[in-house]
Design an enzyme around this catalytic site. Structure first.
Site, PDB file in Angstrom:
ATOM      1  N   ASP A 114      19.872 -35.372 -31.425  1.00 58.97           N
ATOM      2  CA  ASP A 114      20.923 -34.626 -31.248  1.00 58.97           C
ATOM      3  C   ASP A 114      20.844 -33.816 -29.823  1.00 58.97           C
ATOM      4  O   ASP A 114      19.687 -34.023 -29.283  1.00 58.97           O
ATOM      5  CB  ASP A 114      20.938 -33.472 -32.168  1.00 58.97           C
ATOM      6  CG  ASP A 114      22.108 -32.302 -32.020  1.00 58.97           C
ATOM      7  OD1 ASP A 114      23.153 -32.757 -31.777  1.00 58.97           O
ATOM      8  OD2 ASP A 114      21.633 -31.343 -32.174  1.00 58.97           O
TER       9      ASP A 114
ATOM     10  N   ASP B  45      18.837 -29.896 -35.056  1.00 54.65           N
ATOM     11  CA  ASP B  45      18.814 -28.730 -35.272  1.00 54.65           C
ATOM     12  C   ASP B  45      19.555 -28.123 -36.314  1.00 54.65           C
ATOM     13  O   ASP B  45      19.258 -26.730 -36.804  1.00 54.65           O
ATOM     14  CB  ASP B  45      18.850 -27.742 -33.991  1.00 54.65           C
ATOM     15  CG  ASP B  45      20.271 -27.714 -33.552  1.00 54.65           C
ATOM     16  OD1 ASP B  45      20.849 -26.435 -33.947  1.00 54.65           O
ATOM     17  OD2 ASP B  45      20.784 -28.753 -33.348  1.00 54.65           O
TER      18      ASP B  45
ATOM     19  N   ASP C  95      22.608 -30.543 -28.239  1.00 53.86           N
ATOM     20  CA  ASP C  95      22.709 -29.267 -28.398  1.00 53.86           C
ATOM     21  C   ASP C  95      21.611 -28.530 -29.022  1.00 53.86           C
ATOM     22  O   ASP C  95      21.560 -28.746 -30.331  1.00 53.86           O
ATOM     23  CB  ASP C  95      23.890 -28.513 -28.761  1.00 53.86           C
ATOM     24  CG  ASP C  95      25.047 -28.954 -27.576  1.00 53.86           C
ATOM     25  OD1 ASP C  95      25.010 -28.427 -26.503  1.00 53.86           O
ATOM     26  OD2 ASP C  95      25.780 -29.992 -28.188  1.00 53.86           O
TER      27      ASP C  95
END
Length: 492
Positions: A16, A312, A18
């Site tokens: 991922d 996250d 961000d």
């Protein structure tokens, strides 16, 4: 299930963007996100201007894993069995007696749905990532404001909050300088974005040199992705990855089967025609994990290539990658830093007017243990009728051990120089240069000695599994709240 996990066994390593590859300065980004939504509610929807004023300690309310009961204006923190551990109405904490009266000791009414990782319905919203989290504080303050002015019992503000999110984050917002968020990040990237450490860049290159296929899968649109990657990785960021997928619309990228979205090519950041299949590496938009996996099989020459994905968000990254695609998952959990980090003394002692250009610079990072909500991992339940209080795992903590292979505070935790304990030393890759740790300190037997060592790709991490302890998959160390007789984490 094997007890250990190693990157050396994986054919494909996905990331991922961000809060995974691109880490933010959280106090500053949280304030910006809050301001972006609040400005819209005040200027476009006529909400109280007091929402624009944010006290330095306000972000203490922001705690991952909270669920907003939209109609009631209540926030709840859930135990692993679905009962309510803590709750607030707006920003005001409920007493244990109020929680008992409203929720009892029974499973929360929407727990069956939210535990299936449906993070949002017309009835509730789960806050599980740092892009969403400042919105929780804003919604709580909206409830406070409506109670003060209107004395409402049922709430109808959510449609306005959704409009605020869409206004700031819609696909065209970056190009059009729409809203508050994108223009500010464009103008002051260093204020909000942390540059990627050289150790992580080196590690990414090591993965590629070891023959791994590297993926970037992000729900951010291509223009924002380019800004982030150029700033944190450098202008040559595309060389790190074999396949880049933007506007992936996770978790639907994994979960929308059999009606999956097609991949699209990009031209000047504009999505082009839909592709019937994914035939070669490159940069694409939207898409789905089924067609991606078909390409990975072709690229690796294997019928079942092993994929690991770093992310996250439990809802958008970890759960869907594990549940729908059966990938290994590494959960990036900055809450693991909250145990050890402290607010600099300077931030506490200086008056606000002397804190520099940006008022929000010294706001507390959201991963610190919340005074209002307690530990992300554990909480205390008062006993009934003079019985002793008990310690229970939170639902968020249960999700980590259920759906993550391992959990780490950041990529640096496995890419940089390591400080290994004797137990971790046993898992060190065979054939590597050995090292000797000094004897444990007699006063503090858990003290680890610094060892200047790069973690090899074949390091064997202990994975979360049903037959191991609740702390097994945390690296480099478990959160203090999960350790026996640990009293140092704020839970009261």
């Amino acid at each position: 299930m094997q007890q250990h996990f190693s990157l050396a066994d994986c054919d494909v390593v996905g990331f991922d963007l961000d809060h995974t590859l691109c880490r933010y300065h959280l106090p500053q980004s949280a304030r910006l996100i809050y301001d972006s939504f609040a400005q819209y509610l005040v200027t476009e929807k006529g909400y109280d201007e007091d929402l624009l004023i944010l006290a330095p300690d306000s972000l203490d309310f922001c705690c991952k894993g909270l669920v907003l009961d939209i109609e009631e204006g209540n926030f709840v923190k859930l135990a692993e069995d679905g009962t309510v551990l803590r709750a607030s109405h707006g920003t005001k904490s409920m007493t244990f007696e109020e929680i008992l009266e409203i929720y009892g000791r029974r499973e929360w009414k929407h727990f069956n749905t939210v535990s299936g990782m449906v993070s949002r319905t017309a009835k509730y919203y789960l806050y599980d990532n740092y892009f969403d989290l400042p919105g929780a504080l804003l919604c709580a303050r909206v409830v406070d404001s409506l109670d003060q002015h209107d004395g409402q019992k049922k709430y109808d503000f959510w449609k306005d909050m959704v409009a605020a999110i869409q206004h700031n984050y819609k696909i065209s917002a970056f190009k059009e300088d729409c809203g508050t968020y994108f223009p500010e990040v464009k103008n002051h990237p260093d204020k909000y974005l942390q540059r990627c450490p050289e150790s992580v860049k080196k590690w990414l290159k090591q993965l590629k040199n070891a023959g791994k296929i590297l993926l970037l899968i992000t729900s951010s649109h291509s223009d924002y992705c380019r800004l982030l990657c150029e700033h944190v990785l450098g202008n040559d960021f595309e060389e790190y990855f074999d396949i880049l997928i933007t506007n992936a619309l996770k978790p639907g990228f994994f979960s929308h089967t059999p009606n999956q979205r097609p991949f699209r090519t990009l031209e000047n950041d504009e999505e082009q025609e839909a592709l019937l299949s994914l035939d070669k590496p490159g940069w694409y938009s939207q898409g789905n994990s089924i067609q991606l996996f078909d390409l990975l099989k072709k690229m690796t020459g294997k019928l079942d290539p092993k994929v690991v994905y770093f992310g996250d968000s439990m809802h958008s990254d970890i759960f869907p990658a594990r549940h729908y695609s059966n990938w290994e998952t590494v959960f990036i959990l900055e809450e693991l830093l909250g145990d050890k980090a402290t607010v600099p003394a300077k931030a506490e002692s200086e008056p606000l007017e002397k804190k520099g250009k940006y008022e929000g610079d010294q706001l507390k990072a959201p991963y610190f243990v919340s005074k209002q909500w307690g530990s992300f991992f554990m909480d205390r339940v008062p006993g009934l009728e003079n019985a002793e209080e008990t310690l229970v795992h939170t639902w968020s903590c249960k999700c980590i051990s259920t759906y993550s292979t391992i959990a780490i505070p950041s990529l640096e935790a496995i890419a940089g120089k390591q400080c290994l304990s004797p137990i971790q030393r046993k898992n060190h890759g065979k054939g590597k240069k050995t090292f000797v740790l000094q004897e444990h300190d007699e006063v503090n037997p858990n003290l680890e000695r610094k060892v200047d060592l790069d973690l090899p790709l074949d390091y064997r991490f202990t994975r979360f599994s049903s037959n191991s302890s609740a702390t097994a998959g945390y690296y480099p160390s478990p959160p203090r709240a999960l350790l026996p007789n640990e009293e140092s984490v704020t839970m009261k």
